[in-house]
Design a protein around this motif. Structure first.
Motif, PDB file in Angstrom:
ATOM      1  N   SER A 163       0.856  -1.189   0.000  1.00 24.77           N
ATOM      2  CA  SER A 163       0.000   0.000   0.000  1.00 24.77           C
ATOM      3  C   SER A 163       0.888   1.234   0.000  1.00 24.77           C
ATOM      4  CB  SER A 163      -0.915  -0.004   1.221  1.00 24.77           C
ATOM      5  OG  SER A 163      -1.795   1.103   1.219  1.00 24.77           O
ATOM      6  N   VAL A 209       0.685   5.676   0.185  1.00 24.71           N
ATOM      7  CA  VAL A 209      -0.003   6.960   0.263  1.00 24.71           C
ATOM      8  C   VAL A 209       1.058   8.049   0.283  1.00 24.71           C
ATOM      9  CG1 VAL A 209      -2.075   6.103   1.428  1.00 24.71           C
ATOM     10  CG2 VAL A 209      -0.102   6.811   2.793  1.00 24.71           C
ATOM     11  N   ALA A 268      -3.912   4.891   4.742  1.00 32.36           N
ATOM     12  CA  ALA A 268      -4.668   6.080   4.332  1.00 32.36           C
ATOM     13  C   ALA A 268      -4.049   7.287   5.021  1.00 32.36           C
ATOM     14  CB  ALA A 268      -6.146   5.941   4.698  1.00 32.36           C
ATOM     15  N   ASP A 280      -5.455  10.860   6.852  1.00 38.19           N
ATOM     16  CA  ASP A 280      -6.697  11.516   7.252  1.00 38.19           C
ATOM     17  C   ASP A 280      -6.629  13.019   7.003  1.00 38.19           C
ATOM     18  OD1 ASP A 280      -5.339  12.715   9.390  1.00 38.19           O
ATOM     19  OD2 ASP A 280      -6.283  11.498  10.933  1.00 38.19           O
ATOM     20  N   ALA A 307      -8.802  -2.749   2.499  1.00 38.58           N
ATOM     21  CA  ALA A 307      -8.729  -1.316   2.184  1.00 38.58           C
ATOM     22  C   ALA A 307      -9.140  -0.518   3.414  1.00 38.58           C
ATOM     23  CB  ALA A 307      -9.646  -0.972   1.010  1.00 38.58           C
ATOM     24  N   ALA A 335     -10.093   3.815   4.541  1.00 40.13           N
ATOM     25  CA  ALA A 335     -10.267   5.211   4.148  1.00 40.13           C
ATOM     26  C   ALA A 335     -10.610   6.021   5.383  1.00 40.13           C
ATOM     27  CB  ALA A 335     -11.373   5.358   3.100  1.00 40.13           C
ATOM     28  N   SER A 336     -10.141   7.254   5.426  1.00 42.07           N
ATOM     29  CA  SER A 336     -10.464   8.163   6.515  1.00 42.07           C
ATOM     30  C   SER A 336     -11.687   8.969   6.135  1.00 42.07           C
ATOM     31  CB  SER A 336      -9.274   9.094   6.793  1.00 42.07           C
ATOM     32  OG  SER A 336      -9.648  10.081   7.730  1.00 42.07           O
ATOM     33  N   VAL A 377     -13.152   6.131  10.617  1.00 37.85           N
ATOM     34  CA  VAL A 377     -12.519   5.417   9.516  1.00 37.85           C
ATOM     35  C   VAL A 377     -13.480   4.377   8.956  1.00 37.85           C
ATOM     36  CG1 VAL A 377     -10.165   5.728  10.369  1.00 37.85           C
ATOM     37  CG2 VAL A 377     -11.468   3.698  11.062  1.00 37.85           C
ATOM     38  N   LEU A 384     -11.379   1.868  -1.290  1.00 35.09           N
ATOM     39  CA  LEU A 384     -12.366   2.742  -0.683  1.00 35.09           C
ATOM     40  C   LEU A 384     -11.966   4.184  -0.944  1.00 35.09           C
ATOM     41  CD1 LEU A 384     -12.743   1.082   2.857  1.00 35.09           C
ATOM     42  CD2 LEU A 384     -14.262   0.791   0.899  1.00 35.09           C
ATOM     43  N   LEU A 385     -12.937   5.021  -1.243  1.00 31.99           N
ATOM     44  CA  LEU A 385     -12.695   6.436  -1.471  1.00 31.99           C
ATOM     45  C   LEU A 385     -13.857   7.219  -0.894  1.00 31.99           C
ATOM     46  CD1 LEU A 385     -10.904   8.604  -2.880  1.00 31.99           C
ATOM     47  CD2 LEU A 385     -12.375   8.312  -4.891  1.00 31.99           C
ATOM     48  N   VAL A 386     -13.559   8.220  -0.082  1.00 31.35           N
ATOM     49  CA  VAL A 386     -14.606   9.049   0.511  1.00 31.35           C
ATOM     50  C   VAL A 386     -14.986  10.152  -0.477  1.00 31.35           C
ATOM     51  CG1 VAL A 386     -15.202  10.592   2.420  1.00 31.35           C
ATOM     52  CG2 VAL A 386     -13.805   8.547   2.845  1.00 31.35           C
ATOM     53  N   VAL A 443     -18.948   6.706   0.940  1.00 28.60           N
ATOM     54  CA  VAL A 443     -17.798   5.861   0.680  1.00 28.60           C
ATOM     55  C   VAL A 443     -18.007   5.118  -0.633  1.00 28.60           C
ATOM     56  CG1 VAL A 443     -16.375   3.960   1.510  1.00 28.60           C
ATOM     57  CG2 VAL A 443     -17.324   5.588   3.135  1.00 28.60           C
TER      58      VAL A 443
END
Length: 199
Positions: free
Chosen positions: A37, A39, A93, A95, A134, A136-137, A143, A178-180, A185
């Protein structure tokens, strides 16, 4: 690991093409690395979870200016039954406060030092969850974690290192991303984008 410029040019920023884990203090472009992963912080620092022969599950940083590798966290202290940590199950992720979020089997860790922390530099929240695929924040205190057919929503209390978590069945098979988006989500699975859920 390649970085794509706005003009479409690719530049190697980590790895040699061989698998493995990097040595702390060395140049990222001169070491084998197999990230599970990746970021990026606002300043361009790359954060990646990768296998390491000495440290087991570990999270590394690559300085955007020098290219030097440093260790952010090692998950070696954690043992879950006889299985321990699986490096394939350490999604990352960032935040809204710029903190790194690490998800693993049975826990999520946020880059926030606290008196109750068992991982230096992080507050760890233990969850009733399987190996995540996965994370996501959603906000600074919430989360979302994707697993095998489920989406877990956890509200985090940093003062007590406790959380309130809710599991929702969403799809068959593991959620891959996952994507906010506007408070919802967006989830992807092997069959493509599944749906948008709003918390």
């Amino acid at each position: 690991v390649y970085l794509r410029s706005p003009e479409g040019h690719l530049r190697t920023v980590a790895g040699t093409g061989d698998g493995g884990g990097p040595e702390v203090g060395g140049l990222a472009t001169q070491q084998p690395i197999t990230p599970s992963s990746i970021v990026a912080r606002a300043d361009g620092t790359l954060v990646m979870s990768a296998a390491d022969n000495k440290l087991g599950g570990a999270v590394f940083e690559v300085d955007p200016r020098s290219g030097v590798v440093s260790l952010l966290a090692t998950l070696e202290p954690f043992e879950f039954g006889q299985q321990g940590i699986s490096i394939e199950a350490l999604p990352l992720a960032i935040d809204e406060l710029g903190r790194v979020v690490i998800a693993g089997p049975g826990f999520v860790a946020v880059e926030e030092p606290g008196d109750l922390s068992v991982l230096p530099g992080f507050t760890v929240f233990f969850l009733d969850s399987d190996a995540p695929s996965a994370v996501a924040s959603v906000s600074a205190t919430e989360v979302a974690i994707g697993g095998s057919g489920t989406l877990l929503r956890a509200t985090l209390d940093f003062a007590t290192a406790t959380n309130t978590a809710v599991n929702v069945e969403v799809a068959k098979g593991s959620l891959r991303g996952l994507l906010v988006v506007n408070g919802g989500v967006l989830m992807s699975s092997r069959k493509g984008i599944d749906r948008i859920m709003r918390f």
